[in-house]
Design an enzyme around this catalytic site. Structure first.
Site, PDB file in Angstrom:
ATOM      1  N   CYS A 387     137.561 -39.337  63.625  1.00 22.76           N
ATOM      2  CA  CYS A 387     137.137 -38.190  63.481  1.00 22.76           C
ATOM      3  C   CYS A 387     137.480 -37.319  62.398  1.00 22.76           C
ATOM      4  O   CYS A 387     137.314 -37.364  61.250  1.00 22.76           O
ATOM      5  CB  CYS A 387     137.293 -37.544  65.140  1.00 22.76           C
ATOM      6  SG  CYS A 387     135.939 -36.097  65.389  1.00 22.76           S
ATOM      7  N   HIS A 517     135.235 -41.407  68.294  1.00 22.82           N
ATOM      8  CA  HIS A 517     136.513 -41.716  68.715  1.00 22.82           C
ATOM      9  C   HIS A 517     136.373 -43.150  69.297  1.00 22.82           C
ATOM     10  O   HIS A 517     136.325 -43.394  70.513  1.00 22.82           O
ATOM     11  CB  HIS A 517     136.936 -40.810  69.752  1.00 22.82           C
ATOM     12  CG  HIS A 517     137.310 -39.491  69.466  1.00 22.82           C
ATOM     13  ND1 HIS A 517     138.432 -38.928  68.817  1.00 22.82           N
ATOM     14  CD2 HIS A 517     136.566 -38.133  69.007  1.00 22.82           C
ATOM     15  CE1 HIS A 517     138.453 -37.860  68.396  1.00 22.82           C
ATOM     16  NE2 HIS A 517     137.125 -37.322  68.347  1.00 22.82           N
ATOM     17  N   GLU A 519     138.851 -45.160  70.108  1.00 19.28           N
ATOM     18  CA  GLU A 519     139.786 -45.330  70.955  1.00 19.28           C
ATOM     19  C   GLU A 519     139.364 -45.013  72.300  1.00 19.28           C
ATOM     20  O   GLU A 519     139.993 -45.633  73.403  1.00 19.28           O
ATOM     21  CB  GLU A 519     141.243 -44.467  70.594  1.00 19.28           C
ATOM     22  CG  GLU A 519     140.840 -42.731  70.901  1.00 19.28           C
ATOM     23  CD  GLU A 519     140.065 -41.848  69.506  1.00 19.28           C
ATOM     24  OE1 GLU A 519     139.709 -42.672  68.900  1.00 19.28           O
ATOM     25  OE2 GLU A 519     140.438 -41.061  69.671  1.00 19.28           O
TER      26      GLU A 519
END
Ligand code: GLN
Length: 542
Positions: A387, A517, A519
């Site tokens: 990001c 994102h 993750e």
């Protein structure tokens, strides 16, 4: 089978692992063949976590449907391997907002709307909604904060009312802390006894006590807790600190916690399958090598303490990828502000195999991050930008490769060449100070470019990833960036927004940034493809 409910509350203090306990019990019961859902209830008045500073609150987790929620929802997703939604998260703000709106719509039919019973009723209504939507066998509901606090009383009240209606269908778990003061060298049970008293005052008797501490609970103290707290000795579960949170489900199973809870509901396990989880923990505990990853960020200092909660999903995603290769992750924190005052300090990045710049907001530390990215690009250190980490990689490339000297994101400077710029719909929102839940949030499609690192990593052409941002790569600059070798490797097909940038692997072993994102979607048993490829490169280079 009517749905069963498990409420998890915390005693003595916060931060002792209620979220991991909830996620672990969920994982155990899932492995026994039940459909599991979890819900996090946070006692704050914020409608969601999106308006809170990560240093205050920890990471803001984002679900597919774009809910900005507590990091525990991330723990649930990781342990349960389920994607959750707005229905799995509740705050005081959300509850009051809904009740007040109902009152405005005359839905209470002229009645006086009161805190009790209407607020707990709204909470129960939300739990029922989750139940109807998901057809879960068992719902675990974690009540944030600590028992005895004024803030979460109404949620305990809802739990009590639900138990009254389903005497055999509700189980209460208290996660408590047993301190071992250094000067005494003895584990003390008294604070836990007081926590149980507080719970009793709310009309609730715990069925299970999870005894957290820095060491295992011994038999005499187990007996003491059992007698003073009226809980069967076998339901007092020793839960010492562990090296990895992923060991917790296996630890609980040593005490047969899953079957004991099922028995309280009059249920038997349907199957038993923790095998893949056992394999994971084996890999974690028997690493064959090590991989050092640096995170260059700013959200870790709180007074004299270093907090890692702000980046929990990033940390876990790195770990998942490392476990996949049976490697031990060694994560090193680098404070980006340091590089602004002292650029020579950048040399310290040489000690890690790869560098991540995670998401972030606001000016502080930004120039230091840009310096770190430049250092990684020039020294061919694998770089992964998430990001903001992608946006700053674009700024760095624009400045130092394309020669656009005052390139920046308009988030940080109004008088710049805005290679990263506010998305058009965001301009009005910001003008009107409408900040809550108005970013580009949640899952969006992304089309990958043939031959790119990303395309190879995912092994497919169309992917979906979660977002949380207001700024984007400015289309105007695309041609100049591409001309100098920046590869636009992923684009959102609906809006033509740039989602992934890379450098060619002839020039750099791994230099990639994502506007989304990744993750948030990494799971211990299923690491995220981009983290996996990043760590693979790091291991190769080391
Ligand atoms: N501040 C940037 C934006 O709003 C990046 C956000 C993030 O890293 N999540 O676009």
């Amino acid at each position: 089978m009517p749905t069963k409910y498990i409420f998890i509350a915390g005693g003595v203090m916060s931060g002792i692992g209620k979220g991991i306990t909830t996620a672990s019990i969920g994982r155990i019961l899932k492995s026994k063949g039940f459909r599991i859902q979890t819900m996090k209830i946070d006692p704050y008045v914020n409608v969601d976590a999106g308006t809170m500073n990560p240093i205050e609150h920890g990471e803001v987790f984002v679900t597919d449907d774009g809910t900005e929620c507590d990091q525990d929802v991330g723990n649930y997703e990781r342990f349960l391997e389920e994607s959750l939604s707005t229905d799995n998260y509740l705050t005081t703000g959300r509850v009051y907002q809904a009740v007040i709106q109902r009152e405005r719509n005359l839905e209470y039919g002229g009645k006086c709307v009161e805190v009790v019973p209407h607020i707990p009723e709204e909470v129960i209504g939300r739990i029922k909604k989750l139940e109807q939507k998901t057809k879960a066998d068992i719902i675990l509901i974690e009540i944030g904060g600590t028992v005895g606090e004024y803030q979460n009383l109404l949620f305990l009240e809802a739990a009590r009312m639900l138990k009254l209606r389903n005497p055999k269908g509700v189980v209460f778990v208290l996660v408590s802390y047993l301190p071992t003061p250094q000067n005494l060298g003895e584990m003390k049970t008294k604070p836990t006894q007081y926590a149980v008293r507080s719970l009793n005052m709310a009309g609730i008797q715990p069925d299970v006590i999870i005894a957290r501490g820095n060491q295992p609970l011994d038999e005499p103290r187990k007996r003491k807790i059992s007698i003073f707290c009226s809980v069967d000795e076998k339901d007092v579960i020793s839960a010492p600190d562990v090296k990895s949170i992923y060991e917790v489900p296996l630890d609980f199973e040593k005490d047969e916690l899953g079957n004991r809870i099922l028995k309280k509901f009059g249920l038997n396990p349907r199957v038993k399958d923790l095998k893949d989880w056992q394999d994971l923990v084996f890999k974690i505990n028997n690493p064959k090598r090590e991989v050092k990853i640096g995170i260059v960020g700013k959200y870790f200092k709180s007074g004299g303490f270093t907090l890692m909660d702000s980046y929990i999903s990033v940390l876990e995603a790195i770990k998942h990828a490392a476990f996949y290769f049976q490697a031990k992750p060694d994560i090193i924190w680098f404070d980006s502000e340091n590089y602004e005052k002292n650029p020579l300090a950048l040399k310290e990045l040489k000690q890690v195999a790869g560098v991540i710049v995670p998401g972030g907001f606001g000016n502080r530390g930004v120039e230091g991050k840009i310096k770190a990215i430049e250092y990684c690009r020039k020294n061919k250190i694998p770089y992964f930008g998430l990001c903001l980490g992608m946006q700053l990689a674009v700024v760095e490339f624009a400045r130092n490769v394309c020669g656009i000297k005052n390139a920046n994101s308009t988030e940080f400077s109004s008088a710049c060449q805005g290679v990263i710029d506010l998305m058009p719909e965001q301009k009005q929102l910001i003008k009107e100070a409408k900040f809550g839940a108005t970013m580009r949030l949640g899952a969006f499609d992304c089309q990958l470019k043939q031959g790119s690192i990303a395309r190879k990593a995912y092994g497919q052409e169309l992917i979906s990833e979660r977002h949380r941002h207001r700024y984007e790569l400015n289309d105007e600059f695309k041609p100049s960036l591409e001309k100098k070798g920046l590869i636009i490797a992923g684009v959102n097909p609906q809006r033509n927004l740039v989602e992934i940038v890379e450098l060619g692997q002839k020039e750099h072993p791994f230099f990639l940034g994502t506007q989304f994102h990744p993750e948030f979607k990494s799971r211990p048993l299923n690491p995220h493809p981009l983290f996996r490829e990043f760590v693979r490169t790091c291991l190769k280079i080391k």
